[in-house]
Design an enzyme around this catalytic site. Structure first.
Site, PDB file in Angstrom:
ATOM      1  N   LYS A 102       0.881  -1.262   0.201  1.00 35.38           N
ATOM      2  CA  LYS A 102       0.278  -0.097   0.013  1.00 35.38           C
ATOM      3  C   LYS A 102       0.879   1.142   0.081  1.00 35.38           C
ATOM      4  O   LYS A 102       1.702   1.244   0.798  1.00 35.38           O
ATOM      5  CB  LYS A 102      -0.784  -0.096   1.151  1.00 35.38           C
ATOM      6  N   HIS A 104      -0.404   4.435   0.258  1.00 31.90           N
ATOM      7  CA  HIS A 104      -0.901   5.656   0.656  1.00 31.90           C
ATOM      8  C   HIS A 104      -1.437   5.493   2.067  1.00 31.90           C
ATOM      9  O   HIS A 104      -1.444   4.075   2.368  1.00 31.90           O
ATOM     10  CB  HIS A 104      -1.981   6.155  -0.033  1.00 31.90           C
TER      11      HIS A 104
END
Length: 214
Positions: A102, A104
């Site tokens: 991921k 963000h």
């Protein structure tokens, strides 16, 4: 042991453990198949967590964090952390990996406790040749943590990237111990005592001769 037989009986009744012909991820045709995913009620996952907690305590291994490989390892680490708190008064954190990194928000490939520089126990449902568990080992190594041990419900004890009760890590070839609730030999011993189920034993023995490690 009685608790091993109790667990096998539990898995057969819940249809988590089946006999017949099953194609595995490796391409091998197995005479038995174990799917912990069907053990999905509150009672069932509580029982699983308690089994892991008992095994961890009995092992006397030093550890800081429980790690569950996505996806089946996630409910396992949650239930085990709860069992360790309820029955052994140990407040142990847990973590699990994302399938994709991921970029963000909290970012990264780990959800839960920060595992850097921590001693980790990996909890998974089944180990066969050891190929699948290597992804977890790689993830943990990349996050600069130390693996204390690997615990599984069922060790199929098959040939691959491992020896009988150990598995090699990717970077320095160190061997990590594998502790299992049951093994294929425990399963064979159980079936031999059942007049109906013992008909599956010859197929399991033949399969183990072909693919097993001793």
């Amino acid at each position: 042991m009685d608790w091993k037989n109790e667990f096998i009986d539990f898995c057969i009744k819940k249809k988590a453990l089946k006999f017949g012909f099953f194609k595995l991820k490796s391409g091998r045709i197995s005479p038995y198949f174990f799917n912990s995913g069907v053990l999905s009620s509150g009672i069932e996952i509580t029982k699983i967590g308690l089994l892991y907690a008992q095994s961890i305590i009995n092992s006397k291994i030093e550890f800081d964090v429980l790690f569950g490989p996505a996806y089946k390892g996630i409910p396992i680490v949650v239930s085990t952390a709860m069992a360790l708190k309820k029955d052994y008064y140990l407040n142990i954190p847990y973590a699990f990996n994302r399938k994709e990194y991921k970029k963000h928000g909290e970012k990264g490939d780990i959800i839960g406790n920060n595992i850097k520089n921590k001693k980790i126990i990996i909890l998974d449902d089944v180990i066969t040749s050891g190929k699948a568990i290597h992804y977890s080992i790689k993830t943990i190594e990349k996050n600069e943590a130390q693996i204390s041990s690997i615990f599984v419900l069922l060790d199929r004890q098959e040939q691959g990237k491992r020896e009988l009760s150990t598995i090699n890590c990717l970077n320095d070839k160190k061997k990590y111990n594998i502790t299992s609730i049951i093994t294929i030999q425990d399963l064979i011993n159980y079936l031999l005592k059942d007049n109906i189920l013992k008909r599956y034993v010859p197929a399991l023995i033949q399969y183990r001769k072909q693919y097993g490690i001793y």
